[in-house]
Design a protein around this motif. Structure first.
Motif, PDB file in Angstrom:
ATOM      1  N   PHE A   1      41.847  52.113  39.206  1.00  0.00           N
ATOM      2  CA  PHE A   1      41.870  51.770  37.779  1.00  0.00           C
ATOM      3  C   PHE A   1      43.108  50.958  37.440  1.00  0.00           C
ATOM      4  CE2 PHE A   1      43.426  52.704  33.510  1.00  0.00           C
ATOM      5  CZ  PHE A   1      42.348  52.292  32.740  1.00  0.00           C
ATOM      6  N   ILE A   2      44.259  51.388  37.921  1.00  0.00           N
ATOM      7  CA  ILE A   2      45.508  50.676  37.629  1.00  0.00           C
ATOM      8  C   ILE A   2      45.454  49.267  38.194  1.00  0.00           C
ATOM      9  CG2 ILE A   2      47.983  50.603  38.064  1.00  0.00           C
ATOM     10  CD1 ILE A   2      47.199  52.685  36.026  1.00  0.00           C
ATOM     11  N   ALA A   3      45.000  49.124  39.442  1.00  0.00           N
ATOM     12  CA  ALA A   3      44.963  47.815  40.088  1.00  0.00           C
ATOM     13  C   ALA A   3      43.997  46.867  39.377  1.00  0.00           C
ATOM     14  CB  ALA A   3      44.581  47.966  41.553  1.00  0.00           C
ATOM     15  N   VAL A   4      42.797  47.350  39.066  1.00  0.00           N
ATOM     16  CA  VAL A   4      41.789  46.492  38.420  1.00  0.00           C
ATOM     17  C   VAL A   4      42.244  46.088  37.019  1.00  0.00           C
ATOM     18  CG1 VAL A   4      39.443  46.430  37.511  1.00  0.00           C
ATOM     19  CG2 VAL A   4      39.873  47.396  39.765  1.00  0.00           C
ATOM     20  N   THR A   5      42.748  47.033  36.251  1.00  0.00           N
ATOM     21  CA  THR A   5      43.192  46.728  34.888  1.00  0.00           C
ATOM     22  C   THR A   5      44.366  45.762  34.901  1.00  0.00           C
ATOM     23  OG1 THR A   5      42.505  48.952  34.225  1.00  0.00           O
ATOM     24  CG2 THR A   5      43.903  47.739  32.697  1.00  0.00           C
ATOM     25  N   PHE A   6      45.308  45.993  35.800  1.00  0.00           N
ATOM     26  CA  PHE A   6      46.468  45.110  35.897  1.00  0.00           C
ATOM     27  C   PHE A   6      46.034  43.695  36.286  1.00  0.00           C
ATOM     28  CE2 PHE A   6      50.089  43.265  38.204  1.00  0.00           C
ATOM     29  CZ  PHE A   6      51.074  43.401  37.251  1.00  0.00           C
ATOM     30  N   PHE A   7      45.114  43.577  37.236  1.00  0.00           N
ATOM     31  CA  PHE A   7      44.617  42.266  37.659  1.00  0.00           C
ATOM     32  C   PHE A   7      43.902  41.565  36.506  1.00  0.00           C
ATOM     33  CE2 PHE A   7      41.142  39.654  39.363  1.00  0.00           C
ATOM     34  CZ  PHE A   7      41.865  38.746  40.119  1.00  0.00           C
ATOM     35  N   ALA A   8      43.110  42.315  35.728  1.00  0.00           N
ATOM     36  CA  ALA A   8      42.386  41.734  34.601  1.00  0.00           C
ATOM     37  C   ALA A   8      43.351  41.228  33.529  1.00  0.00           C
ATOM     38  CB  ALA A   8      41.429  42.765  34.009  1.00  0.00           C
ATOM     39  N   ILE A   9      44.403  41.990  33.274  1.00  0.00           N
ATOM     40  CA  ILE A   9      45.377  41.580  32.264  1.00  0.00           C
ATOM     41  C   ILE A   9      46.111  40.319  32.708  1.00  0.00           C
ATOM     42  CG2 ILE A   9      47.531  42.235  31.124  1.00  0.00           C
ATOM     43  CD1 ILE A   9      46.506  45.119  31.157  1.00  0.00           C
ATOM     44  N   ILE A  10      46.539  40.258  33.963  1.00  0.00           N
ATOM     45  CA  ILE A  10      47.230  39.076  34.485  1.00  0.00           C
ATOM     46  C   ILE A  10      46.316  37.852  34.421  1.00  0.00           C
ATOM     47  CG2 ILE A  10      48.273  38.042  36.529  1.00  0.00           C
ATOM     48  CD1 ILE A  10      50.012  40.113  35.133  1.00  0.00           C
ATOM     49  N   THR A  11      45.040  38.029  34.780  1.00  0.00           N
ATOM     50  CA  THR A  11      44.086  36.918  34.727  1.00  0.00           C
ATOM     51  C   THR A  11      43.909  36.411  33.302  1.00  0.00           C
ATOM     52  OG1 THR A  11      42.899  37.846  36.631  1.00  0.00           O
ATOM     53  CG2 THR A  11      41.741  36.201  35.298  1.00  0.00           C
ATOM     54  N   ALA A  12      43.823  37.344  32.349  1.00  0.00           N
ATOM     55  CA  ALA A  12      43.670  36.953  30.944  1.00  0.00           C
ATOM     56  C   ALA A  12      44.893  36.208  30.446  1.00  0.00           C
ATOM     57  CB  ALA A  12      43.415  38.194  30.091  1.00  0.00           C
TER      58      ALA A  12
ATOM     59  N   ILE B   1      46.796  48.793  26.109  1.00  0.00           N
ATOM     60  CA  ILE B   1      46.961  50.142  25.565  1.00  0.00           C
ATOM     61  C   ILE B   1      46.322  51.171  26.494  1.00  0.00           C
ATOM     62  CG2 ILE B   1      46.332  51.656  23.641  1.00  0.00           C
ATOM     63  CD1 ILE B   1      46.525  49.198  21.818  1.00  0.00           C
ATOM     64  N   GLY B   2      45.146  50.824  27.024  1.00  0.00           N
ATOM     65  CA  GLY B   2      44.488  51.746  27.951  1.00  0.00           C
ATOM     66  C   GLY B   2      45.300  51.974  29.217  1.00  0.00           C
ATOM     67  N   LEU B   3      45.859  50.897  29.770  1.00  0.00           N
ATOM     68  CA  LEU B   3      46.678  51.015  30.977  1.00  0.00           C
ATOM     69  C   LEU B   3      47.912  51.873  30.730  1.00  0.00           C
ATOM     70  CD1 LEU B   3      47.309  50.135  33.892  1.00  0.00           C
ATOM     71  CD2 LEU B   3      48.450  48.126  32.954  1.00  0.00           C
ATOM     72  N   ILE B   4      48.611  51.605  29.637  1.00  0.00           N
ATOM     73  CA  ILE B   4      49.823  52.370  29.319  1.00  0.00           C
ATOM     74  C   ILE B   4      49.475  53.828  29.046  1.00  0.00           C
ATOM     75  CG2 ILE B   4      51.697  52.621  27.654  1.00  0.00           C
ATOM     76  CD1 ILE B   4      51.601  49.566  27.299  1.00  0.00           C
ATOM     77  N   SER B   5      48.368  54.061  28.343  1.00  0.00           N
ATOM     78  CA  SER B   5      47.968  55.439  28.017  1.00  0.00           C
ATOM     79  C   SER B   5      47.656  56.233  29.276  1.00  0.00           C
ATOM     80  CB  SER B   5      46.750  55.413  27.084  1.00  0.00           C
ATOM     81  OG  SER B   5      47.052  54.742  25.878  1.00  0.00           O
ATOM     82  N   VAL B   6      46.930  55.615  30.210  1.00  0.00           N
ATOM     83  CA  VAL B   6      46.573  56.313  31.450  1.00  0.00           C
ATOM     84  C   VAL B   6      47.828  56.634  32.256  1.00  0.00           C
ATOM     85  CG1 VAL B   6      45.408  56.050  33.673  1.00  0.00           C
ATOM     86  CG2 VAL B   6      44.242  55.389  31.566  1.00  0.00           C
TER      87      VAL B   6
END
Length: 307
Positions: A13-24, A45-50
């Motif tokens: 989850f962390i890796a996918v979310t981080f990659f999506a944010i960087i891509t955006a 917000i979801g990444l930080i919350s998790v």
């Protein structure tokens, strides 16, 4: 086994979310605009919350493990000083003696029953004092021996750099810096067409569509109340007519590029024949380079607009 699956899911989850944010961030022009890209903020917000929730669970689990260990060793949790580490740091950086240990550092001085303690300087204060000495030595060598730029020189360099950047900006974005000094008469059909559209929308009500003048003066003759030519017309359209008379300033409504185009269109009206021309107002205006002729002012009407 369950813990391993939880850890793997957490890492994915962390890796996918981080990659999506960087891509955006790389893809969008304004990735942090809440109105344009709310999903970016939701992902952040979801990444930080998790992450925060995961760390909170780890802290709770660690505390429970410590409590169980203390119970096995027969230690009561209320007897444990949870701030011992902080007190240790404070003692190390202050070297303060406890009240019961002050007899070790008391001096023989006695002033009416008042005795003096031989406390050491606090290490935090002493280290800061040493740091100021080092800073002063470096400053002396850098600015007074090696001749580095002082504040006045840095300011002059910053101003020079700003002027270079402004010149580059003006060369790359000429329309963004159009003013009365830089505006030129435009003659292309597209520019005059745009100027005519702006004129019909904002100026024709007072000057009539053919420029013959109504509430405002005639724009087709050579007499001008505030001066003719591109510079004067641009300035008049931008800043308005005389105080208490004439039209309002249009610089809050029209862009500089449109003011330049409408001024060019007004100049193109010179010499045309309106249906009902208004009598001349103001002074005869002759462009520089021609015979410098100026006649006495023609009697002005109560109101004027562009001229």
């Amino acid at each position: 086994m369950k813990k391993y699956f939880q850890s793997i899911a957490y890492i994915i989850f962390i890796a996918v979310t981080f990659f999506a944010i960087i891509t955006a961030i790389k893809s969008y022009e304004n990735p942090f605009s809440l109105y344009e890209h709310p999903l970016v903020w939701i992902a952040l917000i979801g990444l930080i919350s998790v992450v925060v929730l995961k760390e909170a669970l780890n802290v709770v689990a660690q505390q429970k493990a410590e409590q169980l260990q203390m119970e096995k060793e027969g230690i009561k949790p209320e007897d444990v000083d949870n701030w011992a580490w902080a007190k240790k740091i404070i003692n190390k950086w202050t070297e303060a003696k406890a009240v019961e240990e002050e007899d070790e550092i008391i001096l023989d001085h006695n002033y009416d029953g008042i005795k003096e303690l031989d406390n050491n300087l606090p290490p935090w204060w002493l280290y800061m004092f040493y740091a100021t000495i080092i800073f002063g030595a470096i400053y002396l060598v850098r600015y007074h021996v090696l001749g580095a730029d002082n504040q006045e020189m840095e300011y002059a360099n910053a101003v020079a750099e700003a002027k270079r950047e402004l010149a580059a900006f003006k060369s790359n974005s000429p329309e963004a810096v159009i003013d009365a000094e830089t505006a030129i008469v435009l003659t292309s059909d597209s520019d005059l067409s745009r100027g005519k559209a702006v004129y019909n929308l904002n100026c024709a009500a007072c000057h009539i569509a053919d420029g013959g003048g109504g509430i405002g003066p005639n724009l087709t003759d050579q007499y001008w109340i505030l001066g003719g030519g591109m510079k004067n017309i641009f300035n008049t359209v931008s800043n308005g007519g005389r105080d208490g008379k004439g039209m309002v300033a249009w610089n809050k409504t029209l862009k500089p590029a449109d003011i330049q185009k409408v001024a060019s269109y007004i100049i193109s009206l010179q010499g045309t024949t309106p249906a009902k021309p208004k009598p001349p107002q103001g002074d005869l205006y002759v462009e520089e380079g021609q015979n410098n002729v100026t006649e006495n002012s023609v009697e002005e009407q109560p109101k004027d607009s562009i001229q």
